[in-house]
Scaffold this motif. Structure first.
Motif, PDB file in Angstrom:
ATOM      1  N   GLU A   1       1.908   2.717  -3.616  1.00  0.00           N
ATOM      2  CA  GLU A   1       0.705   3.379  -3.973  1.00  0.00           C
ATOM      3  C   GLU A   1       0.660   4.848  -3.600  1.00  0.00           C
ATOM      4  O   GLU A   1       0.555   5.630  -4.543  1.00  0.00           O
ATOM      5  N   LYS A   2       0.775   4.786  -2.009  1.00  0.00           N
ATOM      6  CA  LYS A   2       0.423   6.277  -1.640  1.00  0.00           C
ATOM      7  C   LYS A   2       1.659   7.136  -2.110  1.00  0.00           C
ATOM      8  O   LYS A   2       1.419   8.489  -2.292  1.00  0.00           O
TER       9      LYS A   2
ATOM     10  N   GLU B   1      -4.162   8.988   1.155  1.00  0.00           N
ATOM     11  CA  GLU B   1      -3.426   9.278   0.060  1.00  0.00           C
ATOM     12  C   GLU B   1      -3.816  10.772  -0.251  1.00  0.00           C
ATOM     13  O   GLU B   1      -3.180  11.416  -1.142  1.00  0.00           O
TER      14      GLU B   1
ATOM     15  N   LEU C   1      -2.047   5.925  -6.220  1.00  0.00           N
ATOM     16  CA  LEU C   1      -3.292   5.485  -5.632  1.00  0.00           C
ATOM     17  C   LEU C   1      -4.543   6.240  -5.820  1.00  0.00           C
ATOM     18  O   LEU C   1      -5.928   5.812  -6.154  1.00  0.00           O
TER      19      LEU C   1
ATOM     20  N   LEU D   1       0.832  -1.194   0.015  1.00  0.00           N
ATOM     21  CA  LEU D   1       0.199  -0.011   0.073  1.00  0.00           C
ATOM     22  C   LEU D   1       1.147   1.070   0.060  1.00  0.00           C
ATOM     23  O   LEU D   1       0.557   2.314  -0.670  1.00  0.00           O
TER      24      LEU D   1
ATOM     25  N   ARG E   1     -12.481   1.233  -2.980  1.00  0.00           N
ATOM     26  CA  ARG E   1     -11.523   1.411  -1.902  1.00  0.00           C
ATOM     27  C   ARG E   1     -11.341  -0.154  -1.097  1.00  0.00           C
ATOM     28  O   ARG E   1     -10.280  -0.513  -0.952  1.00  0.00           O
TER      29      ARG E   1
END
Length: 339
Positions: free
Chosen positions: A93-94, A272, A99, A90, A109
């Motif tokens: 992506e952030k 994000e 994201l 994760l 989500r």
């Protein structure tokens, strides 16, 4: 059928495999690949150095099935890879900003976090199964006291450790704005409860509210001991024993609970867009808090019962804020120095 029951999006799973395929290949080579090929590589290097060609497969089986989790390459690397994999699926992506683009597509989500969790867990399970199949073949053709049952019991115990470590680090990454913060949070969740509980007990003792050997003080000590066992033994740790089968069942329940907790947290924490929520997206602030809290806990342990309640509170408060401010100033100075 599978996607309908579990709410998974098949295209998201394919996207995860394509996006992280290089990492997954490296993890597989390091984990099951090196475990299987390692003895042969060592024997080849020894032969080139003039030593006799010798592959100790019997020793490999004994050290894997009959020893601690961290004494084999698979146990140590598996623990570390599960920890890192749960953090970065994760966090990548952030931090890269992809994201937001992903969530602009027609997916929810929940579907995003489910696909990442299942993909990471699948990589770990497949590596464990590959090693278990390899060990199953070895015990059939070489002389060892272990059977197929012992191999698959080991597989279940090792899988429980890796799944628990991955689930904890993945759950931490759902509320952290970057990989460093996620790593600090997940390491704290695995190894931090025991010193925190003991520090809290000593804090109450310093205030004169409890006695360490009776009542609440004794309860907190026993809970801290259990938490320490969970962190350093049941959850594996780099040099700890594998859990028992009953503990594996509890770890499986923990993984299921953390899976649903991760889905719920990520669905309600859009880090994000705002990585500063609960300061978990601000690495410097997280490090300040950790340093300040560690200093305060150490002071509470050292000064418990040696001073009056008011002086004890002032001492612990100062021991938190002074390291907190000094460490923050040091981080700013280093940032200015190298900017």
């Amino acid at each position: 059928m599978f996607s309908r029951v579990f709410g998974l999006h098949p295209m998201l799973a394919l996207k995860e495999l394509h996006q992280h395929q290089l990492k997954f290949v490296i993890y597989t080579l390091l984990l099951s690949g090196m475990y299987i090929a390692g003895p042969f590589l060592v024997a080849g290097l020894n032969a080139r150095a003039g030593q006799p060609w010798k592959i100790d497969l019997v020793g490999l089986v004994h050290s894997t099935i009959g020893s601690d989790a961290g004494t084999t390459g698979f146990g140590f690397l598996g623990w570390m890879i599960a920890f890192v994999l749960g953090i970065f699926l994760l966090s990548d992506e952030k931090q890269s900003g992809t994201l937001e683009f992903l969530l602009a597509t027609p997916v929810t989500r929940r579907q995003v976090v489910k696909a990442k969790y299942v993909t990471g867990m699948t990589v770990l399970v497949l590596n464990g199964l590959a090693v278990a199949v390899y060990l199953s073949g070895l015990v059939q053709f070489i002389s060892t006291p272990y059977t197929l049952f012992d191999v698959w019991v080991w597989c279940a115990r090792q899988a429980a450790v890796l799944a628990a470590v991955f689930s904890i680090s993945f759950a931490a990454s759902t509320v952290a704005g970057n990989a460093v913060s996620a790593g600090i949070i997940s390491a704290g969740l695995i190894f931090g409860p025991a010193p925190v509980l003991l520090g809290f007990r000593n804090f109450l003792y310093g205030l004169g509210l409890i006695r360490p050997e009776y009542g609440l003080g004794r309860v907190l000590e026993r809970i801290a001991y259990a938490a320490d066992t969970l962190g350093s033994v049941v959850l594996g740790g780099p040099h700890a024993a594998l859990p028992s089968l009953p503990a594996c069942f509890l770890l499986a329940l923990l993984c299921v609970g953390l899976y649903y907790l991760s889905v719920w947290l990520f669905d309600r924490s859009p880090l994000e867009r705002n990585g500063q929520i609960l300061v978990f997206g601000d690495t410097a602030r997280v490090l300040q808090l950790v340093v300040g809290a560690a200093a305060a806990l150490w002071t509470a342990s050292a000064a418990a019962g040696n001073t009056g309640p008011l002086g004890f509170v002032l001492l612990v408060g100062i021991s938190f804020f002074v390291p907190y401010l000094l460490y923050g100033a040091g981080l700013k100075f280093v940032k200015l120095l190298f900017s």
